[in-house]
Write a protein that holds these residues in place. Sequence first.
Motif, PDB file in Angstrom:
ATOM      1  N   ARG A  65       0.876  -1.188   0.000  1.00 21.79           N
ATOM      2  CA  ARG A  65       0.000   0.000   0.000  1.00 21.79           C
ATOM      3  C   ARG A  65       0.906   1.230   0.000  1.00 21.79           C
ATOM      4  NH1 ARG A  65      -5.150  -0.707   3.923  1.00 21.79           N
ATOM      5  NH2 ARG A  65      -5.865   0.906   2.493  1.00 21.79           N
ATOM      6  N   GLN A  81      -0.727   2.507  -5.949  1.00 21.19           N
ATOM      7  CA  GLN A  81      -1.243   2.515  -4.576  1.00 21.19           C
ATOM      8  C   GLN A  81      -1.261   1.131  -3.944  1.00 21.19           C
ATOM      9  OE1 GLN A  81      -2.000   4.630  -2.230  1.00 21.19           O
ATOM     10  NE2 GLN A  81      -1.296   6.348  -3.464  1.00 21.19           N
ATOM     11  N   ASN A  82      -2.014   0.222  -4.535  1.00 20.43           N
ATOM     12  CA  ASN A  82      -2.201  -1.092  -3.928  1.00 20.43           C
ATOM     13  C   ASN A  82      -1.856  -2.190  -4.923  1.00 20.43           C
ATOM     14  OD1 ASN A  82      -3.659  -0.569  -1.206  1.00 20.43           O
ATOM     15  ND2 ASN A  82      -4.667   0.779  -2.678  1.00 20.43           N
ATOM     16  N   GLN A 138      -2.111  -5.115  -9.792  1.00 17.25           N
ATOM     17  CA  GLN A 138      -2.829  -3.990  -9.219  1.00 17.25           C
ATOM     18  C   GLN A 138      -4.134  -4.500  -8.608  1.00 17.25           C
ATOM     19  OE1 GLN A 138      -1.362  -0.694  -9.940  1.00 17.25           O
ATOM     20  NE2 GLN A 138      -2.468  -0.244  -8.061  1.00 17.25           N
ATOM     21  N   SER A 140      -8.009  -3.784  -6.926  1.00 16.60           N
ATOM     22  CA  SER A 140      -9.156  -2.892  -6.779  1.00 16.60           C
ATOM     23  C   SER A 140      -9.528  -2.775  -5.298  1.00 16.60           C
ATOM     24  CB  SER A 140     -10.353  -3.450  -7.557  1.00 16.60           C
ATOM     25  OG  SER A 140     -10.797  -4.664  -6.959  1.00 16.60           O
ATOM     26  N   ASP A 141     -10.454  -1.865  -4.966  1.00 21.33           N
ATOM     27  CA  ASP A 141     -10.867  -1.708  -3.569  1.00 21.33           C
ATOM     28  C   ASP A 141     -11.448  -3.000  -3.008  1.00 21.33           C
ATOM     29  OD1 ASP A 141     -10.042   0.895  -3.651  1.00 21.33           O
ATOM     30  OD2 ASP A 141     -12.044   1.738  -4.009  1.00 21.33           O
ATOM     31  N   GLU A 142     -12.220  -3.703  -3.804  1.00 20.97           N
ATOM     32  CA  GLU A 142     -12.817  -4.952  -3.351  1.00 20.97           C
ATOM     33  C   GLU A 142     -11.749  -6.025  -3.158  1.00 20.97           C
ATOM     34  OE1 GLU A 142     -15.543  -7.475  -1.898  1.00 20.97           O
ATOM     35  OE2 GLU A 142     -15.903  -5.368  -2.418  1.00 20.97           O
ATOM     36  N   GLU A 143     -10.796  -6.080  -4.073  1.00 20.47           N
ATOM     37  CA  GLU A 143      -9.722  -7.065  -3.964  1.00 20.47           C
ATOM     38  C   GLU A 143      -8.827  -6.789  -2.759  1.00 20.47           C
ATOM     39  OE1 GLU A 143      -9.372  -7.992  -8.766  1.00 20.47           O
ATOM     40  OE2 GLU A 143      -8.139  -6.420  -7.822  1.00 20.47           O
ATOM     41  N   ILE A 144      -8.633  -5.516  -2.436  1.00 19.03           N
ATOM     42  CA  ILE A 144      -7.840  -5.153  -1.256  1.00 19.03           C
ATOM     43  C   ILE A 144      -8.446  -5.750   0.003  1.00 19.03           C
ATOM     44  CG2 ILE A 144      -7.108  -3.231   0.216  1.00 19.03           C
ATOM     45  CD1 ILE A 144      -6.994  -1.542  -2.383  1.00 19.03           C
ATOM     46  N   LYS A 145      -9.750  -5.640   0.139  1.00 15.12           N
ATOM     47  CA  LYS A 145     -10.435  -6.163   1.321  1.00 15.12           C
ATOM     48  C   LYS A 145     -10.233  -7.671   1.442  1.00 15.12           C
ATOM     49  CE  LYS A 145     -14.097  -2.635   1.219  1.00 15.12           C
ATOM     50  NZ  LYS A 145     -15.546  -2.401   1.011  1.00 15.12           N
ATOM     51  N   GLU A 148      -6.493  -8.369   2.304  1.00 12.38           N
ATOM     52  CA  GLU A 148      -6.220  -7.989   3.695  1.00 12.38           C
ATOM     53  C   GLU A 148      -6.792  -9.023   4.653  1.00 12.38           C
ATOM     54  OE1 GLU A 148      -6.550  -4.167   6.705  1.00 12.38           O
ATOM     55  OE2 GLU A 148      -7.793  -4.219   4.901  1.00 12.38           O
TER      56      GLU A 148
END
Length: 306
Positions: A65, A81-82, A138, A140-145, A148
């Motif tokens: 991140r 970013q992520n 790279q 996405s926001d959903e993949e980050i969750k 994590e």
Amino acid sequence: MKDKLINHSSLEDFYQRNGASLPAGIAREIGHFNVFESEKLFDKKTGDRIMPYSRRAYYKISWLRGKSKAEYADKTIDIRQNALLFATPKIPYHWLPEDHHQTGMFCIFTSDFFSSGQSGMVLDELPIFQPGQFSVFQLSDEEIKEIEYIFQKMHKEMSTDYKYKYDLLRNLVMELIHYGQKLQPMSALSNTQNASERISSLFIELLERQFPLESLNQRLNLRAAKDYADRLAIHVNHLNKVLKEVTGNTTTQLISKRVIQEAKILLRQTNWNIAEISYSLGFEDQAHFSNFFKKQTTFTPVTFRL
């Protein structure tokens, strides 16, 4: 240039450099595995978290991140970013953070950690650890969750006394691997600045890490120019061109010189027979090795040994 770029990095080096504790007994029992929150680790000597080119003795999966770069032989991947990054001991790379807000998590593990399990998994057979590609993705926001959640579950499990926790951790690592294999890799940009020197240094590092041969169980795996080009994810013609410019020798000439050097050592300093030496040096048969040795030295292996 080589000394500036490449360092040996064992598991013990990693723990000492980052001020972390090496789990007692884990290496003896099941190979090695551990998971970390990256913002809590830093280089005790420099105070930063720049990761140099190194001969890592372990695999690594990183959830990054913050803005950074991943540099390979002649390519650079800009991480905005992520991202999810998969690293193998076979392919050197350089991770360079570009801001002061780098967070995320990562896990490290050895091949023994998987081969000791019931599945007997061979990591290098998995697509994501194959040479010739850049396994940076790279998120996405959903993949980050989702990523994590897996890392946090690993982190929590490491502190439990559950009898089968390492079996569970293997499954979680495999979940990350399969997750990554379904993603589209990020594009790599050509990096011409110092690329020739870096390619040359990384080639020499890949060549030298195969030596010395100290056991009949060892065998050279990289014997042809294309083997090295694949590991560096560059075309074999480009590798030849760079090495010729930097060293004055072709890839094949450099490989042959190092193989002959090792062959002479084995012939003079061991009691291995010619067939055993031939096999260890990666030749298909003893006759092929004898012809190669005579062409390079004007002596047969038997004559040289006398």
